[in-house]
Design a protein around this motif. Structure first.
Motif, PDB file in Angstrom:
ATOM      1  N   CYS A 116     -38.115 -22.671   8.699  1.00 53.69           N
ATOM      2  CA  CYS A 116     -39.513 -22.862   8.290  1.00 53.69           C
ATOM      3  C   CYS A 116     -39.842 -22.105   7.010  1.00 53.69           C
ATOM      4  O   CYS A 116     -40.933 -22.282   6.461  1.00 53.69           O
ATOM      5  CB  CYS A 116     -40.450 -22.419   9.419  1.00 53.69           C
ATOM      6  N   ASP A 128     -47.258 -28.730   8.867  1.00 55.95           N
ATOM      7  CA  ASP A 128     -46.398 -29.527   9.727  1.00 55.95           C
ATOM      8  C   ASP A 128     -45.354 -30.234   8.867  1.00 55.95           C
ATOM      9  O   ASP A 128     -45.217 -29.937   7.673  1.00 55.95           O
ATOM     10  CB  ASP A 128     -47.205 -30.513  10.577  1.00 55.95           C
ATOM     11  N   ASN A 194     -43.902 -16.957  12.963  1.00 46.51           N
ATOM     12  CA  ASN A 194     -43.674 -18.083  13.868  1.00 46.51           C
ATOM     13  C   ASN A 194     -42.287 -17.933  14.479  1.00 46.51           C
ATOM     14  O   ASN A 194     -41.295 -17.777  13.758  1.00 46.51           O
ATOM     15  CB  ASN A 194     -43.768 -19.406  13.109  1.00 46.51           C
ATOM     16  N   VAL A 196     -39.223 -18.704  17.724  1.00 48.82           N
ATOM     17  CA  VAL A 196     -38.651 -19.610  18.715  1.00 48.82           C
ATOM     18  C   VAL A 196     -37.533 -18.868  19.439  1.00 48.82           C
ATOM     19  O   VAL A 196     -36.775 -18.105  18.832  1.00 48.82           O
ATOM     20  CB  VAL A 196     -38.122 -20.907  18.062  1.00 48.82           C
ATOM     21  N   ASN A 218     -40.008 -29.472  13.233  1.00 48.28           N
ATOM     22  CA  ASN A 218     -40.246 -28.031  13.349  1.00 48.28           C
ATOM     23  C   ASN A 218     -39.921 -27.582  14.771  1.00 48.28           C
ATOM     24  O   ASN A 218     -40.406 -28.183  15.733  1.00 48.28           O
ATOM     25  CB  ASN A 218     -41.704 -27.687  13.047  1.00 48.28           C
ATOM     26  N   VAL A 219     -39.130 -26.523  14.880  1.00 47.52           N
ATOM     27  CA  VAL A 219     -38.776 -25.998  16.194  1.00 47.52           C
ATOM     28  C   VAL A 219     -39.308 -24.570  16.275  1.00 47.52           C
ATOM     29  O   VAL A 219     -38.668 -23.606  15.849  1.00 47.52           O
ATOM     30  CB  VAL A 219     -37.254 -26.044  16.430  1.00 47.52           C
ATOM     31  N   ASP A 222     -45.447 -22.162  20.724  1.00 50.59           N
ATOM     32  CA  ASP A 222     -46.872 -22.493  20.619  1.00 50.59           C
ATOM     33  C   ASP A 222     -47.723 -21.346  20.086  1.00 50.59           C
ATOM     34  O   ASP A 222     -48.941 -21.480  20.058  1.00 50.59           O
ATOM     35  CB  ASP A 222     -47.429 -22.875  22.002  1.00 50.59           C
ATOM     36  N   ASN A 260     -45.943 -27.608  16.021  1.00 52.55           N
ATOM     37  CA  ASN A 260     -44.774 -28.179  16.697  1.00 52.55           C
ATOM     38  C   ASN A 260     -45.116 -29.491  17.391  1.00 52.55           C
ATOM     39  O   ASN A 260     -44.469 -29.881  18.369  1.00 52.55           O
ATOM     40  CB  ASN A 260     -44.176 -27.179  17.689  1.00 52.55           C
ATOM     41  N   LEU A 263     -42.227 -32.031  17.687  1.00 46.39           N
ATOM     42  CA  LEU A 263     -41.266 -31.619  18.712  1.00 46.39           C
ATOM     43  C   LEU A 263     -41.727 -32.084  20.084  1.00 46.39           C
ATOM     44  O   LEU A 263     -40.934 -32.623  20.877  1.00 46.39           O
ATOM     45  CB  LEU A 263     -41.113 -30.097  18.684  1.00 46.39           C
TER      46      LEU A 263
END
Length: 288
Positions: A116, A128, A194, A196, A218-219, A222, A260, A263
């Motif tokens: 990202c 996004d 951000n 993950v 985008n992975v 939330d 996301n 996704l």
């Protein structure tokens, strides 16, 4: 379905373990640049081979016979802070791949883990996959150039997964942040980060293989979170002294909130939708 993972670092290894557990019938080949890792990788795959992805002969041998290639590349040693090293790792490897495609007719699906970071700064705004990338000079430029090499491929299914900052086993956030206790840090910590979990990075790759995803996805979880809030949550949960922020803007910080939605529209269910700073373990209710 024969599959090769080029690069078995943090994410590549997590994907290999998921494939071993959930798709054991798939012929799986793993690559590494380090001789000493071959024995470890052989535990999780049908074959483990040495491969410098910038070497056409080595990359050809690693990909021959595979229908799917997952490129989860990462720089070695001090390359993390060297834009030229990034270029050798990412751009040169993907240029090598594209040059070999006419000789790999059986390779139909290519997945690439990007970052990202290509979005650059959005002044706290939401971005996004339709947002035009605007990376900062250096590493971000290189990552975007790498994506553009793959985006130019016309006759294969290509999916670029832009990952957030990774956490999980071996990278538990509490362990990474506790050294900040009682320290003074520059800026105000107000920029967004951000994240993950590595299980979701690998899980999204597996879902992309199964679902034939294409384009950019985008992975991230939330929960975009301001750095200040993340550090406070972690340190207070560990009963450690808070960070003292010096004030003003944080030097060289890019602040953006990553959506996301795509996704989720592809029916991927996040295992870790929010940050858990104290553990890399799935809650019992989330175990698939």
């Amino acid at each position: 379905m024969a599959l090769t993972i080029v690069g078995c670092g943090y994410v590549g290894m997590a994907l290999a373990q998921q494939l071993h557990a959930r798709r054991p019938q798939w012929p799986l080949r793993l690559t590494t640049t380090r001789q000493e890792r071959l024995v470890e990788l052989q535990r999780w795959a049908h074959e483990a081979v040495l491969c410098d992805a910038t070497d056409p002969d080595q990359l050809m041998a690693a990909l021959k016979g595979s229908r799917v290639a997952v490129l989860s590349l990462g720089p070695k040693g001090n390359r993390q802070v060297d834009a030229d090293g990034y270029r050798r790792t990412f751009v040169d490897s993907l240029a090598c791949l594209t040059s070999l495609l006419p000789r790999l007719p059986e390779l139909r699906q290519i997945l690439y883990t990007s970052s990202c970071a290509v979005y650059g700064d959005a002044n706290d705004g939401w971005v996004d996959e339709t947002t035009a990338p605007n990376p900062t000079p250096g590493h971000g430029d290189v990552l975007l150039e790498s994506e553009q090499l793959l985006a130019g491929i016309q006759d294969r299914q290509v999916c670029i997964l832009r990952l957030g900052a990774l956490h999980g086993p071996g990278r538990v956030l509490d362990d990474r942040l506790k050294g900040l206790a009682g320290c003074e840090r520059p800026g105000n910590g107000q920029h967004y980060s951000n994240w993950v979990h590595v299980d979701d990075a690998a899980g999204a790759l597996l879902a992309a293989i199964d679902g034939g995803w294409s384009g950019v996805v985008n992975v991230v979880n939330d929960e975009p979170i301001r750095l200040r809030d993340l550090v406070h949550r972690s340190l207070s949960g560990q009963n450690l002294a808070p960070v003292q922020w010096s004030g003003g803007s944080t030097p060289q910080a890019c602040s953006r909130r990553i959506r996301n939605d795509r996704l989720k529209s592809l029916h991927y269910r996040l295992l870790h939708p929010t940050l858990n700073t104290q553990s890399g373990v799935l809650p019992v209710s989330q175990v698939p």
